[in-house]
Design an enzyme around this catalytic site. Structure first.
Site, PDB file in Angstrom:
ATOM      1  N   HIS A 119      47.804  31.114 -10.042  1.00  0.00           N
ATOM      2  CA  HIS A 119      47.389  32.507  -9.846  1.00  0.00           C
ATOM      3  C   HIS A 119      45.867  32.542  -9.755  1.00  0.00           C
ATOM      4  CE1 HIS A 119      46.448  36.648 -10.496  1.00  0.00           C
ATOM      5  NE2 HIS A 119      45.995  36.442 -11.718  1.00  0.00           N
TER       6      HIS A 119
ATOM      7  N   TYR B 146      51.216  31.685  12.992  1.00  0.00           N
ATOM      8  CA  TYR B 146      52.520  31.090  12.674  1.00  0.00           C
ATOM      9  C   TYR B 146      52.562  30.466  11.282  1.00  0.00           C
ATOM     10  CZ  TYR B 146      51.028  26.221  13.340  1.00  0.00           C
ATOM     11  OH  TYR B 146      50.423  25.005  13.198  1.00  0.00           O
TER      12      TYR B 146
ATOM     13  N   HIS C 118      44.416  43.007  -7.457  1.00  0.00           N
ATOM     14  CA  HIS C 118      44.386  41.934  -8.447  1.00  0.00           C
ATOM     15  C   HIS C 118      44.102  40.562  -7.817  1.00  0.00           C
ATOM     16  CE1 HIS C 118      46.330  40.358 -12.410  1.00  0.00           C
ATOM     17  NE2 HIS C 118      45.446  39.501 -11.936  1.00  0.00           N
TER      18      HIS C 118
HETATM   19 ZN   LIG Z   1      44.720  37.719 -12.714  1.00  0.00          ZN
END
Ligand SMILES: [Zn+2]
Length: 224
Positions: A99, A120, A162
């Protein structure tokens, strides 16, 4: 939980190395993002609020599939441990989760935009687009639910206001996919400067997806 094994120690070192590599690759800054890998009974995740270059493998945190932090842990887990946990529970093929608040993915996400079929390579993430998960406060079950929803049949999504989250079969795979997604987001951002983007058709994206399913090292597996 059982005593910390050699395997777990090696996995913890891999989590830390991947977090440092994420920052070195320019797709994350400071302690904003986080990394985890699956381990027996749960996963190992970066700690909350620590600079990765000052961490050791012993600062990584083992969390059980039920969300219980290993009592031997020196640190608190990332505040985003909940969506990592939910991804491992819902996605048996997931071996690692990355993340980041990478600049271009986050810019699109702050406009609540996903990535459509402008190129693509979008199909690398399992479908004809990369969705943007609805906004919810960081660390909440609501955010985790929104991410799981956006990840349906995909191995990546943006997160409104975020950042992004990417699911790989292992840490190296997840990091490589995160770099690829940030690259696509930068390209898409540039395309948006040129006017309304021209998109590939659903038929062509289905053809590309079929090719990726048998292409090279089958890197698309985690998303299919
Ligand atoms: Zn975060």
């Amino acid at each position: 939980m059982a005593a910390i094994s050699v395997v777990v120690t090696e996995l913890a070192a891999k989590v830390l190395a991947t977090a440092c590599a994420m920052n070195a690759a320019g797709i994350n800054r400071g302690s904003a993002g986080n990394v985890s890998v699956r381990c027996e009974g749960g996963f190992i995740i970066t700690p909350t609020g620590m600079a990765y270059d000052s961490c050791t493998a012993a600062d990584m945190v083992i969390v059980g599939a039920d969300g219980t932090v290993n009592p031997a842990a020196k640190r608190k887990p990332s505040s985003e441990w909940r969506f990592h946990r939910d991804i491992y529970v819902a996605r048996p093929e997931a071996g690692a989760v990355v993340h980041t608040h990478s600049p271009f993915a986050t810019a699109l996400a702050c406009q609540e935009q996903g990535v459509p079929a402008f190129h693509y390579m979008v199909a690398r993430f399992g479908g004809a687009d990369v969705r943007c998960a609805a906004y919810a406060t960081f660390g909440t079950q609501e955010l985790s639910d929104a991410i799981l929803n956006a990840l349906n049949d995909r191995c990546a999504c943006l997160m409104a206001h975020h950042g992004m989250v990417v699911v790989g079969r292992d840490a190296d795979h997840a990091l490589a996919l995160a770099v690829e997604l940030e690259t696509l987001c930068e390209q898409y951002w540039r395309v948006l400067q040129l006017g309304a983007p021209k998109l590939l058709s659903a038929v062509e994206m289905a053809r590309v997806l079929a090719k990726f399913a048998t292409y090279g090292q089958q890197d698309n597996k985690a998303g299919s």
